[in-house]
Design an enzyme around this catalytic site. Structure first.
Site, PDB file in Angstrom:
ATOM      1  N   ALA A  49     103.827  75.171  31.409  1.00 29.71           N
ATOM      2  CA  ALA A  49     104.619  76.507  31.058  1.00 29.71           C
ATOM      3  C   ALA A  49     105.010  77.275  32.449  1.00 29.71           C
ATOM      4  O   ALA A  49     104.290  77.183  33.532  1.00 29.71           O
ATOM      5  CB  ALA A  49     103.496  77.626  30.322  1.00 29.71           C
ATOM      6  N   HIS A  51     104.553  80.014  33.560  1.00 38.32           N
ATOM      7  CA  HIS A  51     103.692  80.816  34.166  1.00 38.32           C
ATOM      8  C   HIS A  51     102.277  80.262  34.398  1.00 38.32           C
ATOM      9  O   HIS A  51     101.340  80.915  34.536  1.00 38.32           O
ATOM     10  CB  HIS A  51     103.524  82.285  33.377  1.00 38.32           C
ATOM     11  CG  HIS A  51     104.759  83.114  33.780  1.00 38.32           C
ATOM     12  ND1 HIS A  51     105.029  84.040  34.822  1.00 38.32           N
ATOM     13  CD2 HIS A  51     105.785  83.418  32.960  1.00 38.32           C
ATOM     14  CE1 HIS A  51     105.911  84.531  34.810  1.00 38.32           C
ATOM     15  NE2 HIS A  51     106.640  84.157  33.569  1.00 38.32           N
ATOM     16  N   SER A  52     102.397  78.867  34.370  1.00 44.75           N
ATOM     17  CA  SER A  52     101.109  78.138  34.355  1.00 44.75           C
ATOM     18  C   SER A  52     100.132  78.539  35.542  1.00 44.75           C
ATOM     19  O   SER A  52     100.601  78.724  36.606  1.00 44.75           O
ATOM     20  CB  SER A  52     101.420  76.729  34.486  1.00 44.75           C
ATOM     21  OG  SER A  52     100.239  75.911  34.817  1.00 44.75           O
ATOM     22  N   ASN A  53      98.743  78.688  35.241  1.00 49.18           N
ATOM     23  CA  ASN A  53      98.001  78.964  36.342  1.00 49.18           C
ATOM     24  C   ASN A  53      97.370  77.669  36.878  1.00 49.18           C
ATOM     25  O   ASN A  53      97.105  77.605  38.196  1.00 49.18           O
ATOM     26  CB  ASN A  53      96.611  79.599  35.600  1.00 49.18           C
ATOM     27  CG  ASN A  53      96.970  80.773  34.966  1.00 49.18           C
ATOM     28  OD1 ASN A  53      97.364  81.739  35.589  1.00 49.18           O
ATOM     29  ND2 ASN A  53      96.554  80.974  33.609  1.00 49.18           N
TER      30      ASN A  53
END
Ligand SMILES: *Cc1c(COP(=O)(O)O)cnc(C)c1O
Length: 314
Positions: A49, A51-53
């Site tokens: 996604a 906003h992937s960590n």
């Protein structure tokens, strides 16, 4: 929180793992990165996604080792027919700010299913290969056998750190290697690992089973833990993967105001909401450990800029 919930509540602070602003992906990268270095890769291709960590922490690890990091991302990857109706923020906020600082090459693709996302990443990997580069592909969330091994080790670490076993270990579950690794690491302990699903997958457990097979092989076990071994609780993902849930937001505020500990909106807030619900139903009791997997940059992604009808207010 212990008093409030009638539990002996503990927390494992993987939000404080430190590397590239912390989070659970540091433990996976400890074992994935040596594979990337051993493969003498020029470029790593991953997906997730927007906003992937994982992209953030992987991006930092790659940069340190002089490897390009390409991330193929979608705002809302989803199972077929299950796209959330709320949208994540579109501006350069949260993890995206850090990705840019790290020089992660972000390739945005239009929203679609997870299969669409994987296909787009595959296409990009092929293009990099065709250009003569050595490519290393990392599965979503770092949920390879090596990634799961990081959480096998984390389970062992927990045993070594605690003077008595936990009755329950509660953890957010998405791509699955955190949950699966802990399951193996805590084998033989009286602890029950309860995963709170942060996805709206029709068969989320199948993903855990697939990772379990890879990790069992890596550990040299003759037979992997099967479907029944995984306690995965569904119904806490709210509108779906990648957007906050009202229950999660309430749980986050409760914990912040009770303990001064913040959760992230996509994983840990939903998992903590799950813990609150399971504690109220007495399905989780006694000595309980909540595994805080991090994700703190997502707190600052600008969720309030998105109206409930999905329109961006900025
Ligand atoms: C990736 C992630 C998870 C989920 O871990 P999986 O191993 O993908 O199931 C949970 N919390 C945070 C903050 C994450 O970034």
């Amino acid at each position: 929180m212990s008093e409030r919930l009638g539990l002996d509540l503990w927390m494992k602070r993987d939000d404080l793992t430190g590397f590239a602003m912390g989070g659970n992906k540091a433990r996976k990268l400890e074992y994935i990165l040596p594979e990337i270095v051993a493969a003498r890769a020029d470029v790593v291709v991953c997906c997730g996604a927007t906003h992937s960590n994982f992209v953030r922490q992987l991006g930092a690890a790659c940069r340190i080792h002089g490897v390009r990091c390409v991330a193929v991302v979608m705002d809302l990857p989803h199972p077929p027919g299950r796209k959330p109706t709320t949208l994540p923020p579109r501006g350069e906020t949260g993890n995206l700010v850090l990705d840019r600082m790290l020089g992660v090459e972000i390739q945005r693709v239009p929203d679609g299913t997870w299969e669409d996302l994987f296909a787009a990443a595959e296409l990009r990997a092929r293009a990099e290969r065709d250009a003569g580069r050595r490519v290393y592909e990392v599965p979503v969330g770092g949920s390879s056998a090596a990634g799961a091994y990081g959480f096998f080790e984390a389970g062992r670490e927990l045993i070594a750190q605690s003077d008595q076993p936990f009755d329950f270990v509660v953890v957010p579950t998405s791509s699955g290697s955190t949950h699966v690794g802990l399951g193996y690491g805590l084998l033989g302990q009286p602890s029950r690992v309860v995963g709170i699903s942060c996805d709206n997958e029709p068969d989320h457990k199948a993903e855990l089973v697939a990772i379990s097979e890879g990790l069992a092989q890596m550990l040299g076990r003759s037979s992997p833990l099967g479907r029944d071994a995984w306690d995965l609780r569904e119904g806490y993902a709210g509108p779906g993967y990648g957007v906050p849930s009202p229950e999660g937001e309430r749980a986050n505020i409760l914990l912040a105001r009770t303990e001064g500990i913040f959760l992230d909106p996509i994983y840990t807030a939903k998992a903590f909401a799950g813990l609150l619900d399971l504690a109220a139903k007495r399905e989780v009791f006694g000595r309980v450990l909540f595994w805080h997997t991090g994700g703190m940059p997502s707190v600052f992604a600008g969720w309030n800029d998105v109206a409930s009808d999905g329109e961006n207010r900025r």
